[in-house]
Scaffold this motif. Structure first.
Motif, PDB file in Angstrom:
ATOM      1  N   VAL A 138       0.939  -1.040   0.049  1.00  0.00           N
ATOM      2  CA  VAL A 138       0.128   0.005  -0.024  1.00  0.00           C
ATOM      3  C   VAL A 138       0.789   1.135  -0.158  1.00  0.00           C
ATOM      4  CG1 VAL A 138      -1.833  -1.107   1.305  1.00  0.00           C
ATOM      5  CG2 VAL A 138      -0.137   0.167   2.606  1.00  0.00           C
ATOM      6  N   THR A 139       2.087   1.094  -0.328  1.00  0.00           N
ATOM      7  CA  THR A 139       2.987   2.101  -0.348  1.00  0.00           C
ATOM      8  C   THR A 139       2.430   3.409  -1.001  1.00  0.00           C
ATOM      9  OG1 THR A 139       5.074   0.761  -0.148  1.00  0.00           O
ATOM     10  CG2 THR A 139       5.457   2.933  -0.676  1.00  0.00           C
ATOM     11  N   GLU A 140       2.078   3.204  -2.109  1.00  0.00           N
ATOM     12  CA  GLU A 140       1.515   4.294  -3.018  1.00  0.00           C
ATOM     13  C   GLU A 140       0.261   5.156  -2.742  1.00  0.00           C
ATOM     14  OE1 GLU A 140       3.447   5.525  -5.477  1.00  0.00           O
ATOM     15  OE2 GLU A 140       4.905   4.034  -5.003  1.00  0.00           O
ATOM     16  N   ILE A 141      -0.452   4.463  -1.808  1.00  0.00           N
ATOM     17  CA  ILE A 141      -1.765   4.864  -1.410  1.00  0.00           C
ATOM     18  C   ILE A 141      -1.859   5.122  -0.007  1.00  0.00           C
ATOM     19  CG2 ILE A 141      -3.000   3.834  -3.278  1.00  0.00           C
ATOM     20  CD1 ILE A 141      -4.103   1.656  -1.370  1.00  0.00           C
ATOM     21  N   ASP A 142      -0.808   4.823   0.839  1.00  0.00           N
ATOM     22  CA  ASP A 142      -0.844   5.177   2.302  1.00  0.00           C
ATOM     23  C   ASP A 142      -0.889   6.723   2.265  1.00  0.00           C
ATOM     24  OD1 ASP A 142      -0.351   4.006   5.159  1.00  0.00           O
ATOM     25  OD2 ASP A 142       1.113   5.748   4.926  1.00  0.00           O
ATOM     26  N   ASP A 143      -1.665   6.919   3.303  1.00  0.00           N
ATOM     27  CA  ASP A 143      -1.738   8.488   3.515  1.00  0.00           C
ATOM     28  C   ASP A 143      -1.798   8.699   5.190  1.00  0.00           C
ATOM     29  OD1 ASP A 143      -4.160   7.084   4.752  1.00  0.00           O
ATOM     30  OD2 ASP A 143      -5.609   8.209   3.303  1.00  0.00           O
ATOM     31  N   THR A 144      -1.077   7.791   5.873  1.00  0.00           N
ATOM     32  CA  THR A 144      -0.830   8.170   7.240  1.00  0.00           C
ATOM     33  C   THR A 144       0.252   9.179   7.712  1.00  0.00           C
ATOM     34  OG1 THR A 144       0.670   6.336   7.369  1.00  0.00           O
ATOM     35  CG2 THR A 144      -1.444   5.658   7.864  1.00  0.00           C
ATOM     36  N   LYS A 145       1.065   9.516   6.639  1.00  0.00           N
ATOM     37  CA  LYS A 145       2.034  10.448   7.099  1.00  0.00           C
ATOM     38  C   LYS A 145       1.741  11.880   6.754  1.00  0.00           C
ATOM     39  CE  LYS A 145       4.652   7.242   8.820  1.00  0.00           C
ATOM     40  NZ  LYS A 145       4.652   7.279  10.152  1.00  0.00           N
ATOM     41  N   GLY A 146       1.079  12.135   5.952  1.00  0.00           N
ATOM     42  CA  GLY A 146       0.798  13.650   5.635  1.00  0.00           C
ATOM     43  C   GLY A 146       1.878  13.934   4.740  1.00  0.00           C
ATOM     44  N   LEU A 147       2.502  15.233   4.947  1.00  0.00           N
ATOM     45  CA  LEU A 147       3.589  15.712   4.134  1.00  0.00           C
ATOM     46  C   LEU A 147       5.007  15.660   5.055  1.00  0.00           C
ATOM     47  CD1 LEU A 147       4.508  17.493   1.551  1.00  0.00           C
ATOM     48  CD2 LEU A 147       4.118  19.417   2.752  1.00  0.00           C
ATOM     49  N   ILE A 148       5.953  15.087   4.377  1.00  0.00           N
ATOM     50  CA  ILE A 148       7.062  15.003   5.075  1.00  0.00           C
ATOM     51  C   ILE A 148       7.982  15.605   4.179  1.00  0.00           C
ATOM     52  CG2 ILE A 148       8.860  13.304   5.729  1.00  0.00           C
ATOM     53  CD1 ILE A 148       6.696  11.223   5.982  1.00  0.00           C
ATOM     54  N   LYS A 149       8.908  16.392   4.941  1.00  0.00           N
ATOM     55  CA  LYS A 149      10.029  17.175   4.490  1.00  0.00           C
ATOM     56  C   LYS A 149      11.322  16.419   5.123  1.00  0.00           C
ATOM     57  CE  LYS A 149       7.749  21.727   3.951  1.00  0.00           C
ATOM     58  NZ  LYS A 149       7.662  23.224   4.307  1.00  0.00           N
ATOM     59  N   HIS A 150      12.309  16.375   3.898  1.00  0.00           N
ATOM     60  CA  HIS A 150      13.611  15.920   4.393  1.00  0.00           C
ATOM     61  C   HIS A 150      14.682  17.025   4.117  1.00  0.00           C
ATOM     62  CE1 HIS A 150      12.123  11.526   4.408  1.00  0.00           C
ATOM     63  NE2 HIS A 150      11.382  11.964   3.345  1.00  0.00           N
ATOM     64  N   HIS A 151      15.646  16.954   5.281  1.00  0.00           N
ATOM     65  CA  HIS A 151      16.668  18.275   5.071  1.00  0.00           C
ATOM     66  C   HIS A 151      18.078  17.477   5.451  1.00  0.00           C
ATOM     67  CE1 HIS A 151      13.846  21.428   4.712  1.00  0.00           C
ATOM     68  NE2 HIS A 151      13.138  20.792   5.634  1.00  0.00           N
ATOM     69  N   TYR A 152      19.087  17.841   5.087  1.00  0.00           N
ATOM     70  CA  TYR A 152      20.404  17.416   5.467  1.00  0.00           C
ATOM     71  C   TYR A 152      21.216  18.282   5.846  1.00  0.00           C
ATOM     72  CZ  TYR A 152      22.433  17.662   0.732  1.00  0.00           C
ATOM     73  OH  TYR A 152      22.880  18.278  -0.250  1.00  0.00           O
ATOM     74  N   LEU A 153      22.035  18.438   6.847  1.00  0.00           N
ATOM     75  CA  LEU A 153      23.415  19.477   7.185  1.00  0.00           C
ATOM     76  C   LEU A 153      24.674  18.627   6.855  1.00  0.00           C
ATOM     77  CD1 LEU A 153      21.931  20.562  10.635  1.00  0.00           C
ATOM     78  CD2 LEU A 153      21.612  21.581   8.708  1.00  0.00           C
TER      79      LEU A 153
END
Length: 287
Positions: A202-217
């Motif tokens: 269900v990876t493509e349709i899973d909606d539990t995470k909402g919007l996730i932003k990724h950053h790195y330093l």
């Protein structure tokens, strides 16, 4: 109509008490196949409710008083303990018994408790295999075998023990594996499942995470601890920091101690009680 309507009344009440909303995609799609005793590989992002996705339908197939029937394997003592706590919450209305079988715990006590014939076992591969070989766990009675966090189970040194446990159960035993990505497990399907499993992704349709932003330093090694200090002072910040080497972790921890930053370490060379305390302090916001 959702799968919640098929739960016992006590489960429906608990679902509401926990403020759960609609079942997640993986929970909805795994329920009927597992109730029908099919072997399944479930693929869904971390945090999407995979534990309840396999646990609830499988518990409904367990018969009280019939001894070991459901075996759940996990790659670490901490994960096994956490899943066992979840199991305890949901088996109360069913009047079933659970036994945790993990390394690092007193094996004599575990053997003694097995004499009470718990219906559900949750454990780590090494200790479970040890007790199967000693004929304290009756592998031929297991109706359903769950490989939780299977990506880690097949990629660590415990894999040989896990494979031996799999070979110990009967050929027609229901096998359930859950994965966050499927990348590690898919090439191993033939080694894990004796019969072709139903793959539910269900990876493509899973909606539990909402919007996730990724950053790195990009941080020089000598500046790591200072950057962690700055992050620790951000209001509401909590972080898991991973190191490639135990030595690097030790150096950073000593520096954070010097800087007065509340933190805990979690490493393979620590005693089980230390690791448990670290997780508890993190969960309760003490660090």
């Amino acid at each position: 109509m959702t799968i919640v309507n098929e739960f016992p009344t006590e489960w429906q009440e608990k679902w509401e008490q926990e403020s759960f909303k609609a079942p997640t995609k993986i929970q909805e799609q795994m329920f009927e196949p597992l109730r029908n005793k099919e072997s399944v590989l479930g693929i869904s992002p971390t945090g999407s409710g995979k534990t309840l996705a396999f646990l609830l339908p499988l518990l409904l197939n367990v018969e009280k008083g019939e001894g070991n029937q459901l075996l759940i394997l996990l790659p670490s003592q901490e994960l096994a303990s956490q899943v066992a706590e979840v199991v305890r919450e949901w088996i109360k209305p069913l009047d079933l018994k659970i036994q945790t079988i993990i390394g690092g715990a007193n094996v004599s006590r575990q053997i003694e408790r097995l004499k009470k014939r718990p219906e559900v076992l949750v454990g780590t591969p090494g200790r479970v295999l040890e007790l199967i070989k000693a004929k304290k766990i009756k592998a031929h009675l297991i109706n359903a075998l769950v490989l939780d966090e299977v990506d880690d189970l097949v990629s660590q040194e415990d894999y040989n023990a896990a494979k031996s446990v799999m070979k110990s159960v009967l050929a027609d035993t229901q096998v359930v594996a859950v994965s966050a990505t499927g990348q590690v497990i898919l090439p191993e399907l033939d080694n894990i499942f004796r019969q072709e499993p139903k793959v539910i992704d269900v990876t493509e349709i899973d909606d539990t995470k909402g919007l996730i932003k990724h950053h790195y330093l990009l941080t020089p090694t000598r500046k790591r601890s200072d950057d962690l200090r700055r992050l620790a002072h951000v209001e509401g910040f909590k972080g898991l920091v991973f190191f490639n080497q135990l030595s690097e972790l030790g150096v950073a921890s000593e520096r954070l101690d010097f800087l007065g930053i509340r933190h805990r370490t979690l490493a393979s060379d620590q005693h089980q009680t230390e690791r448990k305390k670290a997780i508890e302090d993190f969960e309760s916001n003490k660090v």
